[in-house]
Design a protein around this motif. Sequence first.
Motif, PDB file in Angstrom:
ATOM      1  N   ARG A 107     -11.033  87.531  90.606  1.00 34.79           N
ATOM      2  CA  ARG A 107     -10.035  87.524  91.674  1.00 34.79           C
ATOM      3  C   ARG A 107      -9.018  88.635  91.462  1.00 34.79           C
ATOM      4  NH1 ARG A 107      -5.196  84.206  91.714  1.00 34.79           N
ATOM      5  NH2 ARG A 107      -5.937  83.339  89.753  1.00 34.79           N
ATOM      6  N   ASP A 108      -8.706  89.353  92.524  1.00 36.22           N
ATOM      7  CA  ASP A 108      -7.633  90.346  92.472  1.00 36.22           C
ATOM      8  C   ASP A 108      -6.345  89.600  92.842  1.00 36.22           C
ATOM      9  OD1 ASP A 108      -5.710  92.192  93.068  1.00 36.22           O
ATOM     10  OD2 ASP A 108      -6.932  93.388  94.439  1.00 36.22           O
ATOM     11  N   PRO A 109      -5.477  89.327  91.866  1.00 35.29           N
ATOM     12  CA  PRO A 109      -4.301  88.485  92.155  1.00 35.29           C
ATOM     13  C   PRO A 109      -3.159  89.246  92.825  1.00 35.29           C
ATOM     14  CG  PRO A 109      -4.256  89.158  89.861  1.00 35.29           C
ATOM     15  CD  PRO A 109      -5.480  89.786  90.462  1.00 35.29           C
ATOM     16  N   PHE A 110      -3.234  90.589  92.825  1.00 35.71           N
ATOM     17  CA  PHE A 110      -2.077  91.359  93.273  1.00 35.71           C
ATOM     18  C   PHE A 110      -1.885  91.259  94.792  1.00 35.71           C
ATOM     19  CE2 PHE A 110      -3.463  93.535  89.310  1.00 35.71           C
ATOM     20  CZ  PHE A 110      -2.447  93.007  88.532  1.00 35.71           C
ATOM     21  N   GLY A 111      -0.788  90.625  95.164  1.00 34.34           N
ATOM     22  CA  GLY A 111      -0.479  90.451  96.586  1.00 34.34           C
ATOM     23  C   GLY A 111      -1.475  89.528  97.279  1.00 34.34           C
ATOM     24  N   GLY A 112      -2.257  88.791  96.488  1.00 33.04           N
ATOM     25  CA  GLY A 112      -3.254  87.892  97.091  1.00 33.04           C
ATOM     26  C   GLY A 112      -4.590  88.596  97.323  1.00 33.04           C
ATOM     27  N   GLY A 113      -4.666  89.896  96.946  1.00 35.79           N
ATOM     28  CA  GLY A 113      -5.949  90.625  97.062  1.00 35.79           C
ATOM     29  C   GLY A 113      -6.517  90.576  98.457  1.00 35.79           C
ATOM     30  N   ARG A 114      -7.719  90.082  98.557  1.00 33.67           N
ATOM     31  CA  ARG A 114      -8.428  90.066  99.838  1.00 33.67           C
ATOM     32  C   ARG A 114      -7.950  88.914 100.733  1.00 33.67           C
ATOM     33  NH1 ARG A 114     -10.909  92.978 103.354  1.00 33.67           N
ATOM     34  NH2 ARG A 114     -12.679  92.023 104.339  1.00 33.67           N
ATOM     35  N   SER A 115      -7.291  87.923 100.119  1.00 36.76           N
ATOM     36  CA  SER A 115      -6.833  86.779 100.933  1.00 36.76           C
ATOM     37  C   SER A 115      -5.491  87.072 101.596  1.00 36.76           C
ATOM     38  CB  SER A 115      -6.716  85.515 100.067  1.00 36.76           C
ATOM     39  OG  SER A 115      -5.574  85.599  99.234  1.00 36.76           O
ATOM     40  N   SER A 116      -4.934  88.245 101.321  1.00 33.54           N
ATOM     41  CA  SER A 116      -3.606  88.570 101.857  1.00 33.54           C
ATOM     42  C   SER A 116      -3.630  88.817 103.364  1.00 33.54           C
ATOM     43  CB  SER A 116      -3.099  89.836 101.160  1.00 33.54           C
ATOM     44  OG  SER A 116      -1.978  90.337 101.839  1.00 33.54           O
ATOM     45  N   ALA A 117      -2.552  88.426 104.025  1.00 31.61           N
ATOM     46  CA  ALA A 117      -2.434  88.689 105.467  1.00 31.61           C
ATOM     47  C   ALA A 117      -2.215  90.172 105.739  1.00 31.61           C
ATOM     48  CB  ALA A 117      -1.292  87.882 106.055  1.00 31.61           C
ATOM     49  N   ARG A 118      -2.066  90.971 104.683  1.00 29.27           N
ATOM     50  CA  ARG A 118      -1.986  92.425 104.865  1.00 29.27           C
ATOM     51  C   ARG A 118      -3.261  92.929 105.552  1.00 29.27           C
ATOM     52  NH1 ARG A 118       0.366  96.529 104.936  1.00 29.27           N
ATOM     53  NH2 ARG A 118      -0.331  98.556 104.238  1.00 29.27           N
ATOM     54  N   LEU A 119      -4.353  92.212 105.304  1.00 35.61           N
ATOM     55  CA  LEU A 119      -5.636  92.606 105.883  1.00 35.61           C
ATOM     56  C   LEU A 119      -5.631  92.479 107.409  1.00 35.61           C
ATOM     57  CD1 LEU A 119      -8.121  93.341 103.961  1.00 35.61           C
ATOM     58  CD2 LEU A 119      -6.275  92.171 102.842  1.00 35.61           C
ATOM     59  N   THR A 120      -4.695  91.707 107.943  1.00 29.72           N
ATOM     60  CA  THR A 120      -4.657  91.545 109.400  1.00 29.72           C
ATOM     61  C   THR A 120      -4.173  92.819 110.100  1.00 29.72           C
ATOM     62  OG1 THR A 120      -2.446  90.568 109.362  1.00 29.72           O
ATOM     63  CG2 THR A 120      -4.312  89.025 109.321  1.00 29.72           C
ATOM     64  N   ALA A 121      -3.722  93.806 109.324  1.00 28.24           N
ATOM     65  CA  ALA A 121      -3.405  95.113 109.937  1.00 28.24           C
ATOM     66  C   ALA A 121      -4.692  95.662 110.562  1.00 28.24           C
ATOM     67  CB  ALA A 121      -2.858  96.071 108.891  1.00 28.24           C
ATOM     68  N   GLY A 122      -5.820  95.411 109.897  1.00 28.81           N
ATOM     69  CA  GLY A 122      -7.119  95.835 110.440  1.00 28.81           C
ATOM     70  C   GLY A 122      -7.426  95.129 111.749  1.00 28.81           C
ATOM     71  N   HIS A 123      -7.083  93.839 111.844  1.00 29.08           N
ATOM     72  CA  HIS A 123      -7.304  93.092 113.098  1.00 29.08           C
ATOM     73  C   HIS A 123      -6.507  93.752 114.232  1.00 29.08           C
ATOM     74  CE1 HIS A 123      -8.362  90.295 110.007  1.00 29.08           C
ATOM     75  NE2 HIS A 123      -8.045  89.165 110.589  1.00 29.08           N
ATOM     76  N   VAL A 124      -5.242  94.090 113.891  1.00 28.75           N
ATOM     77  CA  VAL A 124      -4.351  94.647 114.925  1.00 28.75           C
ATOM     78  C   VAL A 124      -4.832  96.039 115.356  1.00 28.75           C
ATOM     79  CG1 VAL A 124      -1.975  95.384 115.398  1.00 28.75           C
ATOM     80  CG2 VAL A 124      -2.400  93.230 114.207  1.00 28.75           C
ATOM     81  N   ALA A 125      -5.292  96.823 114.380  1.00 33.76           N
ATOM     82  CA  ALA A 125      -5.783  98.171 114.702  1.00 33.76           C
ATOM     83  C   ALA A 125      -7.008  98.081 115.620  1.00 33.76           C
ATOM     84  CB  ALA A 125      -6.123  98.913 113.406  1.00 33.76           C
ATOM     85  N   ALA A 126      -7.936  97.197 115.280  1.00 28.62           N
ATOM     86  CA  ALA A 126      -9.136  97.028 116.117  1.00 28.62           C
ATOM     87  C   ALA A 126      -8.746  96.460 117.481  1.00 28.62           C
ATOM     88  CB  ALA A 126     -10.123  96.090 115.422  1.00 28.62           C
ATOM     89  N   GLY A 127      -7.776  95.536 117.463  1.00 28.90           N
ATOM     90  CA  GLY A 127      -7.309  94.917 118.701  1.00 28.90           C
ATOM     91  C   GLY A 127      -6.696  95.934 119.654  1.00 28.90           C
ATOM     92  N   ALA A 128      -6.074  96.972 119.095  1.00 28.54           N
ATOM     93  CA  ALA A 128      -5.457  98.005 119.942  1.00 28.54           C
ATOM     94  C   ALA A 128      -6.535  98.704 120.772  1.00 28.54           C
ATOM     95  CB  ALA A 128      -4.706  99.006 119.076  1.00 28.54           C
TER      96      ALA A 128
END
Length: 359
Positions: free
Chosen positions: A118-139
């Motif tokens: 597990r990558d613990p830093f900032g929650g790794g892959r489980s972080s909501a930071r990844l939702t930036a990708g959702h927003v970019a695709a959504g645009a």
Amino acid sequence: MPGNSFGECFKITNWGESHGKAIGVVVDGCPSLLSLCEEDIQKELNRRAPGQSEVTTARKESDTVEILSGLFQGKTTGAPISLIIFNKDFKNEDYQDLATTFRPSHADFTYEKKYSIRDPFGGGRSSARLTAGHVAAGAIARKILAEKAGVEMVAYTKKIKDVVATVDVERLTREKVDTNVIRCPDQYAAEKMTALIKEAKEQGDSLGGIIECVVRNVPLGLGEPLFDKIEADLAKAMLSINATKGFEIGSGFAGTEQYGSEHNDPFVVRDGKIVTETNNSGGVQGGITNGMPIIFRVAFKPTSTIQKKQKTVTLEGKEIEVEAQGRHDPCVVPRAVPIVEAMAAVVLCDHYLRNKMLR
Ligand SMILES: Cc1cc2nc3c(=O)[nH]c(=O)nc-3n(C[C@H](O)[C@H](O)[C@H](O)COP(=O)(O)O)c2cc1C
């Protein structure tokens, strides 16, 4: 299979980790000849970015997007569009303890047990930071829908804890939503919500709430039987957003308290068009859009990482108490508003393109 992609015709594949070098998304299936530039995507990302106000995390990320592929002379070519955002402001020292401890109600325990790494830093892959990708695709999805069919979607904060906004969704605009940091067009409720979040934050605690989204000018006939119904795909998309706990469309759970005679949406003719007098269906009947606005709501839990002592266990199974460090959103709802809109755009764009192929 591994659950990093979403969509059939308009397919998005999300990659990266919170504190890794970069995060990004690959959008496959975007039709050719769409005018597209980084600014189209950036303006949507800016609404989701961290560090916007005192009711969000203090992490500062400009979330500057770069388009790596799929464009020629400012137009899409039909090839996969790859978008990248470099991570800049990360403090790994805040997460050192979390390598050996599980935060209550976060993804640490399940990721550790499932993957044994597990990558613990900032929650790794489980972080909501990844939702930036959702927003970019959504645009991109949003641009396709707006230009080809005039579809528009607006989400707002409907509820924080027990404070509910009174909003006329027919007059709802993005400008009204963005007049305050809570993203609630009811200014009176917004002030109460802001005060509640600030109070919770001062106490090291967190809050949850509800986002409502309205989609207008929806083409009639989007959605497939039996398993790719519009509400089924919207529910999957919404419940894929971090920290969500519920989805309802139209009358939702409240409809269970009505008689059929009250709940049915009578058909009428207005300006030569068949419409429904009420919209308890939320714009979807039989899994297919009926041309009325789609209205749905998404419930978000209180942020799990809090600055209060809580019981947990270590990797070795020892019971201890944990009090989280790091910069966290005291309430995820205001920043989730653009994510809800983006995922609604992805679902509807996917179905719009599927519909074109089938009929
Ligand atoms: C916009 C947004 C921001 C978030 N920020 C945080 C945060 O700062 N700290 C945190 O613990 N969780 C945050 N979350 C929620 C976690 O990512 C989520 O709770 C975690 O991945 C576990 O997944 P689950 O709650 O969906 O089960 C955020 C969620 C969203 C949508």
